[in-house]
Motif scaffolding. Sequence first.
Motif, PDB file in Angstrom:
ATOM      1  N   GLY A  93       5.573   4.330  -8.685  1.00  0.00           N
ATOM      2  CA  GLY A  93       5.147   4.950  -7.432  1.00  0.00           C
ATOM      3  C   GLY A  93       3.659   4.960  -7.213  1.00  0.00           C
ATOM      4  N   ARG A  94       2.908   4.300  -8.102  1.00  0.00           N
ATOM      5  CA  ARG A  94       1.446   4.263  -7.991  1.00  0.00           C
ATOM      6  C   ARG A  94       0.996   2.871  -7.557  1.00  0.00           C
ATOM      7  N   THR A  95       0.008   2.802  -6.673  1.00  0.00           N
ATOM      8  CA  THR A  95      -0.544   1.514  -6.269  1.00  0.00           C
ATOM      9  C   THR A  95      -1.412   0.989  -7.417  1.00  0.00           C
ATOM     10  N   VAL A  96      -1.039  -0.192  -7.971  1.00  0.00           N
ATOM     11  CA  VAL A  96      -1.737  -0.669  -9.164  1.00  0.00           C
ATOM     12  C   VAL A  96      -2.454  -2.006  -8.980  1.00  0.00           C
ATOM     13  N   THR A  97      -2.042  -2.807  -8.017  1.00  0.00           N
ATOM     14  CA  THR A  97      -2.786  -4.026  -7.705  1.00  0.00           C
ATOM     15  C   THR A  97      -2.471  -4.412  -6.268  1.00  0.00           C
ATOM     16  N   ALA A  98      -3.380  -5.145  -5.644  1.00  0.00           N
ATOM     17  CA  ALA A  98      -3.210  -5.469  -4.230  1.00  0.00           C
ATOM     18  C   ALA A  98      -3.948  -6.764  -3.906  1.00  0.00           C
ATOM     19  N   ALA A  99      -3.529  -7.399  -2.821  1.00  0.00           N
ATOM     20  CA  ALA A  99      -4.175  -8.642  -2.393  1.00  0.00           C
ATOM     21  C   ALA A  99      -4.076  -8.782  -0.887  1.00  0.00           C
ATOM     22  N   ALA A 153      -6.076 -11.520   2.408  1.00  0.00           N
ATOM     23  CA  ALA A 153      -6.601 -12.880   2.585  1.00  0.00           C
ATOM     24  C   ALA A 153      -7.877 -13.118   1.796  1.00  0.00           C
ATOM     25  N   SER A 154      -8.803 -12.170   1.823  1.00  0.00           N
ATOM     26  CA  SER A 154     -10.098 -12.382   1.173  1.00  0.00           C
ATOM     27  C   SER A 154     -10.491 -11.222   0.276  1.00  0.00           C
ATOM     28  N   ALA A 155      -9.505 -10.475  -0.213  1.00  0.00           N
ATOM     29  CA  ALA A 155      -9.821  -9.307  -1.042  1.00  0.00           C
ATOM     30  C   ALA A 155      -8.707  -9.058  -2.037  1.00  0.00           C
ATOM     31  N   THR A 156      -9.080  -8.389  -3.120  1.00  0.00           N
ATOM     32  CA  THR A 156      -8.089  -7.940  -4.095  1.00  0.00           C
ATOM     33  C   THR A 156      -8.413  -6.496  -4.470  1.00  0.00           C
ATOM     34  N   GLY A 157      -7.503  -5.863  -5.211  1.00  0.00           N
ATOM     35  CA  GLY A 157      -7.758  -4.530  -5.723  1.00  0.00           C
ATOM     36  C   GLY A 157      -7.956  -3.487  -4.639  1.00  0.00           C
ATOM     37  N   GLU A 158      -8.944  -2.619  -4.842  1.00  0.00           N
ATOM     38  CA  GLU A 158      -9.164  -1.488  -3.941  1.00  0.00           C
ATOM     39  C   GLU A 158      -9.435  -1.931  -2.504  1.00  0.00           C
ATOM     40  N   GLN A 159     -10.214  -3.010  -2.359  1.00  0.00           N
ATOM     41  CA  GLN A 159     -10.525  -3.480  -1.001  1.00  0.00           C
ATOM     42  C   GLN A 159      -9.274  -3.966  -0.283  1.00  0.00           C
ATOM     43  N   ALA A 160      -8.360  -4.617  -1.012  1.00  0.00           N
ATOM     44  CA  ALA A 160      -7.113  -5.096  -0.410  1.00  0.00           C
ATOM     45  C   ALA A 160      -6.199  -3.924  -0.058  1.00  0.00           C
ATOM     46  N   LEU A 161      -6.204  -2.880  -0.894  1.00  0.00           N
ATOM     47  CA  LEU A 161      -5.444  -1.675  -0.559  1.00  0.00           C
ATOM     48  C   LEU A 161      -5.981  -1.076   0.734  1.00  0.00           C
ATOM     49  N   SER A 194      -6.901  10.888 -15.280  1.00  0.00           N
ATOM     50  CA  SER A 194      -5.735  11.760 -15.474  1.00  0.00           C
ATOM     51  C   SER A 194      -4.454  11.179 -14.900  1.00  0.00           C
ATOM     52  N   ASP A 195      -4.569  10.009 -14.231  1.00  0.00           N
ATOM     53  CA  ASP A 195      -3.413   9.380 -13.596  1.00  0.00           C
ATOM     54  C   ASP A 195      -2.866  10.230 -12.459  1.00  0.00           C
ATOM     55  N   ALA A 196      -3.736  11.027 -11.847  1.00  0.00           N
ATOM     56  CA  ALA A 196      -3.329  11.848 -10.708  1.00  0.00           C
ATOM     57  C   ALA A 196      -3.390  11.018  -9.431  1.00  0.00           C
ATOM     58  N   ALA A 197      -2.648  11.443  -8.428  1.00  0.00           N
ATOM     59  CA  ALA A 197      -2.647  10.747  -7.141  1.00  0.00           C
ATOM     60  C   ALA A 197      -3.669  11.380  -6.211  1.00  0.00           C
ATOM     61  N   THR A 249      -4.022   3.242 -11.616  1.00  0.00           N
ATOM     62  CA  THR A 249      -3.883   3.457 -10.184  1.00  0.00           C
ATOM     63  C   THR A 249      -5.121   2.961  -9.442  1.00  0.00           C
ATOM     64  N   LEU A 250      -4.892   2.218  -8.354  1.00  0.00           N
ATOM     65  CA  LEU A 250      -5.997   1.820  -7.486  1.00  0.00           C
ATOM     66  C   LEU A 250      -6.478   3.033  -6.696  1.00  0.00           C
ATOM     67  N   ILE A 251      -7.773   3.138  -6.539  1.00  0.00           N
ATOM     68  CA  ILE A 251      -8.371   4.220  -5.759  1.00  0.00           C
ATOM     69  C   ILE A 251      -8.914   3.630  -4.463  1.00  0.00           C
ATOM     70  N   LEU A 252      -8.705   4.335  -3.366  1.00  0.00           N
ATOM     71  CA  LEU A 252      -9.192   3.836  -2.079  1.00  0.00           C
ATOM     72  C   LEU A 252     -10.707   3.664  -2.098  1.00  0.00           C
TER      73      LEU A 252
END
Length: 283
Positions: free
Chosen positions: A99-105, A107-115, A260-263, A197-200
């Motif tokens: 239930g945690r966002t852990v990776t993202a993609a 067109a031109s971004a990955t990780g937090e920026q893609a989220l 802490s792995d908190a949301a 967890t990815l952070i915004l």
Amino acid sequence: MTPQSASEKAAPATSGAPASSASPSEELAELIPELTPMFPGASPFLARFLPHSPPTYAGLNESFCDLHAFLKYLHEHSWYGYLYAVLGDQTAYVLLFEGRTVTAAAASATGEQALGELLNLYEQGASLSAHPLSPAYAHVLSGIGSRAWKFNLTEDFTGLHARPTGAIFYVRGEIVATLPATLPYEGAFPAPLRPQTLILPRSLAGWAHHHYNLTLRGRDGMNAITDVYQVFRSEYGAPGIAFLRALGEKLTPAEYAMRSDAALHDLEPMVHSFLKTGYIREV
């Protein structure tokens, strides 16, 4: 359903049964599932290796579904899978683990920026779908970022091995699936032991990257001999005390969430409440 390793699935031949003409290695290969790419030919690495999965939720949009509430729902249910947002020719993909966002993609971004890109597209009217995966497949895919690494198969390797001829899913050194999606070169995406967890990014969650000082009332809120402590504990419980202590130790909410792995969606209302009731102030 969590996939078994090929060695676990292989059953011994029954006495008296016709002998198979296939070699043991061929028999094992036939038992390993070959997945179908969900987005064949996609440019972002994460999207390229996502397996086909019918959506559990489809057609979500900003007009009737709050995305932050939906993410909180998925977090509370420890959901495994990926989110896909599309608006015209713009797309974004986010993988969830427990239930945690852990990776993202995107067109031109990955990780937090893609989220952040997925959230921006959703606010602009994108359609969102959520596709479930087994915990094992989600773990394998959790290491996919912007670059591949040299492949080194060890007995505990979990991750994706990408080749010009196809991709292999490994869990603890065992092949659990293959996927006919490729890279022009050989490389690996090792999965972390426990995906973080990815952070915004700051542009979307500035409050999470700020530092806060404890007020005198906030310091009393951590002192068990004060009346303020009893009030604070009854309202926020042990999680609130741990969070307030972390803020007092100069951690930002984003840093605390990572450790802490908190949301973040659980921390944001506490930050606003701490500020409103005078336990903290912005630096």
